[in-house]
Design an enzyme around this catalytic site. Structure first.
Site, mmCIF file in Angstrom:
data_model
loop_
_atom_site.group_PDB
_atom_site.id
_atom_site.type_symbol
_atom_site.label_atom_id
_atom_site.label_comp_id
_atom_site.label_asym_id
_atom_site.label_seq_id
_atom_site.Cartn_x
_atom_site.Cartn_y
_atom_site.Cartn_z
ATOM 1 N N GLU A 92 0.821 -1.202 0.000
ATOM 2 C CA GLU A 92 0.000 0.000 0.000
ATOM 3 C C GLU A 92 0.856 1.254 0.000
ATOM 4 O O GLU A 92 1.849 1.342 0.719
ATOM 5 C CB GLU A 92 -0.920 0.000 1.222
ATOM 6 C CG GLU A 92 -2.043 -0.989 1.060
ATOM 7 C CD GLU A 92 -3.114 -0.860 2.121
ATOM 8 O OE1 GLU A 92 -4.253 -1.256 1.844
ATOM 9 O OE2 GLU A 92 -2.823 -0.387 3.224
ATOM 10 N N CYS A 112 3.268 8.722 0.967
ATOM 11 C CA CYS A 112 3.637 7.929 2.137
ATOM 12 C C CYS A 112 4.031 6.539 1.643
ATOM 13 O O CYS A 112 3.186 5.790 1.147
ATOM 14 C CB CYS A 112 2.426 7.874 3.082
ATOM 15 S SG CYS A 112 2.694 6.883 4.547
ATOM 16 N N CYS A 119 5.370 -5.931 9.459
ATOM 17 C CA CYS A 119 6.395 -5.331 10.312
ATOM 18 C C CYS A 119 6.608 -6.243 11.510
ATOM 19 O O CYS A 119 5.655 -6.804 12.054
ATOM 20 C CB CYS A 119 5.943 -3.950 10.785
ATOM 21 S SG CYS A 119 7.170 -3.110 11.813
ATOM 22 N N CYS A 123 3.702 -3.480 17.193
ATOM 23 C CA CYS A 123 3.015 -2.483 18.024
ATOM 24 C C CYS A 123 1.527 -2.844 18.100
ATOM 25 O O CYS A 123 0.894 -3.128 17.079
ATOM 26 C CB CYS A 123 3.214 -1.089 17.450
ATOM 27 S SG CYS A 123 4.955 -0.669 17.318
ATOM 28 N N CYS A 126 -1.202 -0.989 15.898
ATOM 29 C CA CYS A 126 -0.908 -0.741 14.485
ATOM 30 C C CYS A 126 -1.313 -1.936 13.626
ATOM 31 O O CYS A 126 -0.917 -3.074 13.894
ATOM 32 C CB CYS A 126 0.586 -0.476 14.328
ATOM 33 S SG CYS A 126 1.135 -0.437 12.615
ATOM 34 N N LEU A 225 7.114 7.676 19.716
ATOM 35 C CA LEU A 225 7.399 7.466 21.141
ATOM 36 C C LEU A 225 6.218 6.815 21.874
ATOM 37 O O LEU A 225 6.373 5.801 22.531
ATOM 38 C CB LEU A 225 7.778 8.813 21.776
ATOM 39 C CG LEU A 225 8.443 8.770 23.135
ATOM 40 C CD1 LEU A 225 9.775 8.022 23.088
ATOM 41 C CD2 LEU A 225 8.662 10.174 23.688
ATOM 42 N N HIS A 226 5.068 7.429 21.801
ATOM 43 C CA HIS A 226 3.802 6.895 22.324
ATOM 44 C C HIS A 226 3.677 6.773 23.838
ATOM 45 O O HIS A 226 2.587 6.504 24.337
ATOM 46 C CB HIS A 226 3.461 5.524 21.709
ATOM 47 C CG HIS A 226 3.545 5.481 20.223
ATOM 48 N ND1 HIS A 226 2.930 6.405 19.413
ATOM 49 C CD2 HIS A 226 4.184 4.626 19.385
ATOM 50 C CE1 HIS A 226 3.190 6.120 18.153
ATOM 51 N NE2 HIS A 226 3.944 5.063 18.107
ATOM 52 N N CYS A 342 -2.468 6.729 9.241
ATOM 53 C CA CYS A 342 -1.395 6.097 10.004
ATOM 54 C C CYS A 342 -1.873 4.828 10.681
ATOM 55 O O CYS A 342 -2.904 4.822 11.343
ATOM 56 C CB CYS A 342 -0.926 7.012 11.128
ATOM 57 S SG CYS A 342 -0.205 8.505 10.560
HETATM 58 N N1 SAH Z 1 7.473 1.955 11.647
HETATM 59 C C1 SAH Z 1 7.610 3.346 11.618
HETATM 60 C C2 SAH Z 1 6.951 4.011 10.441
HETATM 61 C C3 SAH Z 1 5.574 3.533 10.056
HETATM 62 S S1 SAH Z 1 4.276 3.826 11.192
HETATM 63 C C4 SAH Z 1 7.099 3.956 12.925
HETATM 64 O O1 SAH Z 1 6.454 3.253 13.691
HETATM 65 O O2 SAH Z 1 7.404 5.120 13.159
HETATM 66 C C5 SAH Z 1 3.929 5.545 10.938
HETATM 67 C C6 SAH Z 1 3.245 6.209 12.131
HETATM 68 O O3 SAH Z 1 1.911 5.740 12.338
HETATM 69 C C7 SAH Z 1 3.964 5.965 13.435
HETATM 70 O O4 SAH Z 1 4.085 7.131 14.191
HETATM 71 C C8 SAH Z 1 3.027 5.005 14.123
HETATM 72 O O5 SAH Z 1 3.220 4.987 15.471
HETATM 73 C C9 SAH Z 1 1.691 5.543 13.719
HETATM 74 N N2 SAH Z 1 0.568 4.621 13.963
HETATM 75 C C10 SAH Z 1 0.572 3.273 13.948
HETATM 76 N N3 SAH Z 1 -0.666 2.792 14.198
HETATM 77 C C11 SAH Z 1 -1.461 3.865 14.366
HETATM 78 C C12 SAH Z 1 -2.872 4.022 14.615
HETATM 79 N N4 SAH Z 1 -3.666 2.986 14.727
HETATM 80 N N5 SAH Z 1 -3.336 5.284 14.699
HETATM 81 C C13 SAH Z 1 -2.524 6.354 14.579
HETATM 82 N N6 SAH Z 1 -1.220 6.263 14.327
HETATM 83 C C14 SAH Z 1 -0.684 5.030 14.226
HETATM 84 FE FE1 SF4 Z 2 5.889 -1.398 12.705
HETATM 85 FE FE2 SF4 Z 2 3.479 -0.304 12.979
HETATM 86 FE FE3 SF4 Z 2 5.148 -0.349 15.040
HETATM 87 FE FE4 SF4 Z 2 5.669 1.264 12.943
HETATM 88 S S1 SF4 Z 2 3.910 1.412 14.352
HETATM 89 S S2 SF4 Z 2 7.094 -0.083 14.028
HETATM 90 S S3 SF4 Z 2 4.864 -0.020 11.279
HETATM 91 S S4 SF4 Z 2 4.258 -2.158 14.043
#
Ligand code: SAH
Ligand code: SF4
Length: 351
Positions: A92, A112, A119, A123, A126, A225-226, A342
């Site tokens: 995608e 993007c 991955c 997380c 995600c 960071l989260h 995202c």
């Molecule tokens: N792996 C890298 C880049 C891809 S994710 C990373 O994690 O930074 C791109 C962004 O989307 C990251 O900031 C990630 O934390 C955020 N993201 C992932 N899942 C999300 C969700 N469900 N809602 C909002 N942002 C999310």
């Molecule tokens: Fe991988 Fe999603 Fe975590 Fe980014 S946010 S590192 S894409 S699992």
């Protein structure tokens, strides 16, 4: 087989010379590749026929991505494509346009790109992480994602203005291919996008951050960071492993010191999990005086059961950071209704 989109302009030049042709023939390949987007070597008419044939015989190809599905948001600003890469793997890629922010009469058009299928970081919030890891995407396939959209935009008299490595996957976990793609895309004889118009987003792979700082590139870095403490972060980013939040902040300082570019911290806000005023205060004290920017992203719906906080609590979180002197914005989400925002990208549910 070697895709010509894999080669850096210097490598293209060497190839041409090794084949016994004059150096200028390299530009006769590079110019069409990055301005006309041919799908096949036969479309590069500037080259003598015998040279095209020699390239084909030597196994050189032009590997373009094939569009298999397109979804456009109601407002027309977000386009999500499912592209088949050279080996038929679907990936995608998303285009986000901002008609209100004009650059010389053109809308800001951000692509993007994805760097991996799935991955490994897992997380919990995600969609890509929930797919698990399938494979790395090659440099030429990252370039192909950009070229495909560049072609679409060119037909509308527009062009790619920005590039974010925020699609599927962790860019630092596919470092060599990611950086090769960056070099090709920013090369003035390649795609030629400004280094400053690129942002690479990482979950905080420290070795990758330090390596990137040494590349002598002016690309932006975003770190996801989260959470302001290790206990909470490990729950959200199970593979955060050895890197503590303090070490990540330290790495961002090193990046800034080396490149002069301020780092952005991304923070996906989840109701009842990491959105309380106490956590906001903890985040503020972690980042205070660091000169960084925080990008708050109210969580987008995925298969997990995380809930987006109310507008009021997002604003309160922002207020606490700002009043502590931490520069902060709430990301304007685009494309959620077509699952192009995202964390919503996954390709294992197709068909
Ligand atoms: N792996 C890298 C880049 C891809 S994710 C990373 O994690 O930074 C791109 C962004 O989307 C990251 O900031 C990630 O934390 C955020 N993201 C992932 N899942 C999300 C969700 N469900 N809602 C909002 N942002 C999310
Ligand atoms: Fe991988 Fe999603 Fe975590 Fe980014 S946010 S590192 S894409 S699992």
């Amino acid at each position: 087989m070697t895709d010509l989109y894999r080669l850096l302009p210097e490598e293209m030049e060497q190839l041409v010379i090794d084949m016994g042709y004059p150096r200028y023939r390299a530009d006769q390949i590079l110019l069409p590749l990055y301005y006309k987007f041919p799908k096949d070597l036969s479309e590069i008419k500037q080259l003598p026929k015998d040279m095209r044939e020699k390239l084909i015989d030597a196994g050189y190809t032009i590997g373009s991505a094939k569009e298999i599905h397109r979804v456009v948001s109601d407002d027309g600003d977000t386009t999500k494509l499912l592209l088949n890469l050279t080996d038929e793997t679907p990936v995608e890629t998303v285009l986000i346009q901002y008609p209100s922010s004009n650059i010389n009469g053109h809308p800001r058009s951000t692509i993007c790109v994805s760097t991996q299928i799935g991955c490994a970081m897992g997380c919990v919030f995600c969609a890509t992480g929930q797919m698990g890891f399938e494979k790395n995407i090659k440099a030429e396939e990252i370039v192909a994602q950009v070229i495909h959209f560049a072609d679409i935009l060119q037909q509308r008299g527009e062009h790619v203005t920005n590039l974010v490595f925020m699609g599927m996957g962790e860019p630092m976990a596919n470092y060599d291919e990611m950086i090769r793609a960056v070099r090709i895309l920013t090369h003035d004889r390649g795609f030629g996008i400004g280094q400053r118009n690129i942002t690479i987003s990482t979950i905080g792979v420290m070795s990758g951050i330090d390596k990137l700082a040494e590349e002598n590139l002016q690309v932006g870095l975003a770190i996801s960071l989260h959470a302001p403490n290790n206990e909470l972060r490990k729950k959200l980013v199970p593979t955060a492993g050895p890197n503590s939040v303090e070490e990540i902040v330290e790495a961002s300082r090193r990046y800034y010191k080396k490149t002069g570019r301020r780092v952005t911290f991304e923070y996906a806000l989840m109701k009842g999990i990491n959105d309380s005023p106490e956590i906001a205060a903890e985040l503020a004290s972690l980042l205070q005086g660091n000169g960084t920017h925080v990008n708050l992203i109210p969580i987008n719906p995925t298969a997990g059961d995380f809930i987006r906080p109310t507008q009021d609590s997002v604003l309160e979180f922002e207020r606490i950071l700002s009043s502590a002197g931490v520069n902060c914005t709430v990301r304007v989400e685009k494309g959620t209704e077509i699952s192009a925002a995202c964390g919503q990208l996954r390709t294992d549910l197709i068909g």
